[in-house]
Design a protein around this motif. Structure first.
Motif, PDB file in Angstrom:
ATOM      1  N   VAL A  23       0.874  -1.175   0.000  1.00  0.00           N
ATOM      2  CA  VAL A  23       0.000   0.000   0.000  1.00  0.00           C
ATOM      3  C   VAL A  23       0.910   1.222   0.000  1.00  0.00           C
ATOM      4  O   VAL A  23       1.674   1.421   0.938  1.00  0.00           O
ATOM      5  CB  VAL A  23      -0.922   0.018   1.241  1.00  0.00           C
ATOM      6  N   VAL A  32      -6.084  -1.930  -4.860  1.00  0.00           N
ATOM      7  CA  VAL A  32      -5.479  -2.598  -3.705  1.00  0.00           C
ATOM      8  C   VAL A  32      -6.491  -3.536  -3.055  1.00  0.00           C
ATOM      9  O   VAL A  32      -6.165  -4.677  -2.709  1.00  0.00           O
ATOM     10  CB  VAL A  32      -4.952  -1.565  -2.676  1.00  0.00           C
ATOM     11  N   CYS A  48       0.966  -7.921   4.187  1.00  0.00           N
ATOM     12  CA  CYS A  48       1.002  -6.668   3.428  1.00  0.00           C
ATOM     13  C   CYS A  48       2.037  -5.733   4.043  1.00  0.00           C
ATOM     14  O   CYS A  48       2.368  -5.857   5.221  1.00  0.00           O
ATOM     15  CB  CYS A  48      -0.351  -5.964   3.474  1.00  0.00           C
TER      16      CYS A  48
END
Length: 97
Positions: A23, A32, A48
């Motif tokens: 991100v 995303v 992530c």
């Protein structure tokens, strides 16, 4: 809702996972979210990373991604996030204690 025992089990499983979702400065965009949905459907547990350029702090980013994907936040450590979403009965890969 995950119990503490289940959360601990998932944290252990996530140690060996590679980071597959980043991100960045675009924040939690539709792209995303779609990548996260696809990855969760295939793997159930994903790791992530929130980059320095992201507009929100990792905890807020984790909550937003989890809310938009229907997943649960397993942990947030530094810039890393671990998310879990239980698979369908016929495609379950992770059996929680």
């Amino acid at each position: 809702m995950l119990t503490s025992k289940q959360r601990a089990y998932l944290r252990g499983e996530a140690n060996q996972l590679a980071t597959i979702l980043m991100v960045g400065k675009g924040g939690v965009s539709d792209d995303v979210v779609q990548q996260a949905v696809d990855a969760l459907r295939k793997r159930e547990l994903i790791k992530c990373k929130v980059l320095e350029t992201a507009p929100k702090v990792p905890r807020d980013t984790a909550e937003e991604v989890a809310e938009r994907t229907g997943a649960e936040v397993v942990q947030v450590i530094g810039k890393k996030i671990v998310l879990y979403k239980e698979g369908k009965d016929d495609k379950k890969k992770i059996v929680l204690p």
